[in-house]
Design a protein around this motif. Structure first.
Motif, mmCIF file in Angstrom:
data_model
loop_
_atom_site.group_PDB
_atom_site.id
_atom_site.type_symbol
_atom_site.label_atom_id
_atom_site.label_comp_id
_atom_site.label_asym_id
_atom_site.label_seq_id
_atom_site.Cartn_x
_atom_site.Cartn_y
_atom_site.Cartn_z
ATOM 1 N N SER A 168 0.846 -1.188 0.000
ATOM 2 C CA SER A 168 0.000 0.000 0.000
ATOM 3 C C SER A 168 0.883 1.241 0.000
ATOM 4 N N ASP A 169 0.474 2.226 -0.774
ATOM 5 C CA ASP A 169 1.127 3.529 -0.734
ATOM 6 C C ASP A 169 0.514 4.300 0.440
ATOM 7 N N GLU A 172 -3.380 3.911 1.253
ATOM 8 C CA GLU A 172 -4.146 3.656 0.026
ATOM 9 C C GLU A 172 -5.040 2.415 0.122
ATOM 10 N N LYS A 173 -4.516 1.307 0.644
ATOM 11 C CA LYS A 173 -5.273 0.060 0.678
ATOM 12 C C LYS A 173 -5.579 -0.412 2.101
#
Length: 279
Positions: A168-169, A172-173
């Protein structure tokens, strides 16, 4: 040819000193102990014992690698942290003793059954240490690097610990809410990276070091995003560079965090900043 244990050690120390390795004596001893399955007492008590030809040859190879300023932990393949061995590769930041201060500060506030999010998890050493020393906590580690996450998963498996690791950035997730968010993000200003010692500059992943122009980018971004993932009364913990406490504390206060606290490491340097989310 076979050599006496102490003479082989002395050879290693000499060759590492020639190469400008700062902790030549320590590294020479640790490499020899790894190969021979010995400990520090053997150098004192059994220094005249013979080392096999194969062990001597392997030791020389290890010393040659260290002479090239390849980190000791990359040669050994692991680093000890919080009383456990963690696999390390060039894909993850080598766990530092300073980071144990972060783990210890989180543990002072961690209760059984809490949900923990480790942002920029790397080798997983922070999250897995928290899970090892607590009961029934649920942990998620996220990182932009899939290669780092694979190392973290292998560490979890080796330590018989369960954790979720997601690519994940930042957030983000990430889904759900947590009582604890902890992070040792990249915090070195970009312009400083060329001045770091070779072992760090050339062998730690740049992604884990570079905090962009002022070194504070990831603190701002994590603080900005964390409010959607923290329960009211949840806590956010950061490892920081020793000159960053004032800035990171200010960011937390401006975002509405209460009880913002700075903790020092064993060297007396500012190392951890934390705050309580008001919700």
């Amino acid at each position: 040819m076979q050599m006496e244990y102490r003479k082989l050690y002395d050879l290693g120390v000499s060759r590492l000193k020639e190469a400008g390795i700062e902790e030549a004596a320590l590294d020479a001893r640790l490499l020899l102990e790894e190969i021979c399955g010995t400990d520090r007492n053997d150098l004192l008590v059994h220094g005249e014992s013979l080392v096999t030809e194969n062990q001597s040859e392997q030791y020389r190879k290890y010393v040659d690698l260290r002479r090239k300023h390849i980190p000791l932990q990359h040669i050994l393949g692991y680093q000890e942290f919080m009383g456990m061995k963690f696999k390390v590769t060039p894909d993850v930041l080598i766990p530092r003793q300073d980071t144990e201060t972060l783990v210890e500060e989180v543990m002072r506030n961690l209760h059984d059954g809490m949900r923990i999010l480790d942002m920029c998890t790397g080798s997983g050493c922070i999250l897995l240490s928290l899970l090892r020393y607590s009961n029934d906590c649920v942990g998620t580690g996220c990182d932009l690097s899939e290669a780092a996450l694979q190392v973290a998963r292998e560490n979890a498996q080796a330590l018989l610990l369960e954790a979720e690791f997601i690519q994940s950035d930042l957030f983000e997730k990430v889904h759900g809410k947590y009582e604890m968010i902890v992070s040792n993000p990249p915090y070195i200003p970009s312009k400083v990276i060329p001045t770091l010692m070779e072992e760090v500059r050339e062998h730690d992943p740049l992604m884990a070091l570079d905090g962009k122009e002022d070194g504070l980018y990831f603190y701002r971004e994590i603080i900005k995003g964390a409010e959607r993932y923290l329960y009211p009364g949840g806590m956010l913990f950061f490892e920081i560079g020793c000159s960053q406490a004032e800035d990171v504390s200010r960011y937390l206060k401006e975002a509405g965090y209460k009880e913002v606290t700075v903790c020092r490491d064993l060297a007396g340097l500012d190392r951890v900043v934390s705050g309580v989310y008001g919700g």
